[in-house]
Design an enzyme around this catalytic site. Structure first.
Site, PDB file in Angstrom:
ATOM      1  N   GLY A  87      32.817  37.818  39.288  1.00 35.08           N
ATOM      2  CA  GLY A  87      31.752  38.206  40.223  1.00 35.08           C
ATOM      3  C   GLY A  87      30.370  38.006  39.636  1.00 35.08           C
ATOM      4  O   GLY A  87      29.448  37.539  40.319  1.00 35.08           O
ATOM      5  N   ASP A  88      30.221  38.331  38.370  1.00 39.46           N
ATOM      6  CA  ASP A  88      28.928  38.144  37.703  1.00 39.46           C
ATOM      7  C   ASP A  88      28.587  36.661  37.589  1.00 39.46           C
ATOM      8  O   ASP A  88      27.446  36.255  37.840  1.00 39.46           O
ATOM      9  CB  ASP A  88      28.947  38.777  36.308  1.00 39.46           C
ATOM     10  CG  ASP A  88      29.091  40.285  36.368  1.00 39.46           C
ATOM     11  OD1 ASP A  88      28.589  40.898  37.329  1.00 39.46           O
ATOM     12  OD2 ASP A  88      29.712  40.854  35.456  1.00 39.46           O
ATOM     13  N   ALA A  89      29.580  35.855  37.218  1.00 39.79           N
ATOM     14  CA  ALA A  89      29.352  34.410  37.113  1.00 39.79           C
ATOM     15  C   ALA A  89      28.998  33.833  38.478  1.00 39.79           C
ATOM     16  O   ALA A  89      28.082  33.010  38.599  1.00 39.79           O
ATOM     17  CB  ALA A  89      30.583  33.719  36.546  1.00 39.79           C
ATOM     18  N   ALA A  92      25.307  35.018  39.508  1.00 40.70           N
ATOM     19  CA  ALA A  92      24.274  34.326  38.721  1.00 40.70           C
ATOM     20  C   ALA A  92      24.183  32.857  39.120  1.00 40.70           C
ATOM     21  O   ALA A  92      23.083  32.311  39.291  1.00 40.70           O
ATOM     22  CB  ALA A  92      24.578  34.459  37.227  1.00 40.70           C
TER      23      ALA A  92
END
Length: 142
Positions: A87-89, A92
């Site tokens: 989710g973070d990747a 971003a």
């Protein structure tokens, strides 16, 4: 996801991007079908002013709503090793490519590629691909 947060007081956002469990927590609609994704996105758009609502759907990709219509952008078929930083990747990469191109569909495809590469590796920050890796991956998908 906190329903008590004053989302309506935020200035207009370019992109609001909860994952599917956050979307469910915020609006009480589980985005588990195309129809429910649209319902959840409409409800989210009434809660927060954003040009785009992008609901992260994990292995199913992402749902993009522009205030009028929505579409699911599928992810890539890849062997999942560890979902820790996906989710973070995705988020971003979505922001990076959207700022670079201004094209939400292209940004979502780029983010899906980044998320796919991330889940194919073990670890958190060590699993996040580089710009070159994402671009090479996308080139090989065509």
């Amino acid at each position: 996801a906190d329903r008590s947060f004053p989302y309506s007081e935020l200035p207009r956002l370019e992109i609001f991007s909860p994952n599917e469990s956050e979307a469910f927590e915020l609006v009480g609609i589980r985005p588990d079908s195309e129809e429910n994704c649209l319902k959840a996105a409409i409800a989210l758009s009434k809660m927060v002013s954003a040009k785009y609502i992008v609901i992260k759907l994990g292995g199913r990709g992402a749902y993009i709503f522009d205030g009028e219509k929505g579409v699911t952008r599928p992810t890539f078929d890849i062997k999942v090793v560890d979902t820790t930083a996906a989710g973070d990747a995705f988020t971003a990469s979505l922001a990076l490519e959207y700022l670079d191109s201004g094209d939400i569909m292209r940004a979502c495809d780029y983010a899906n590629a980044s998320g796919s590469l991330t889940v194919s590796r073990k670890g958190a920050s060590s699993s996040i691909p580089t710009l070159c890796e994402v671009e090479e991956f996308l080139k090989n998908q065509k």
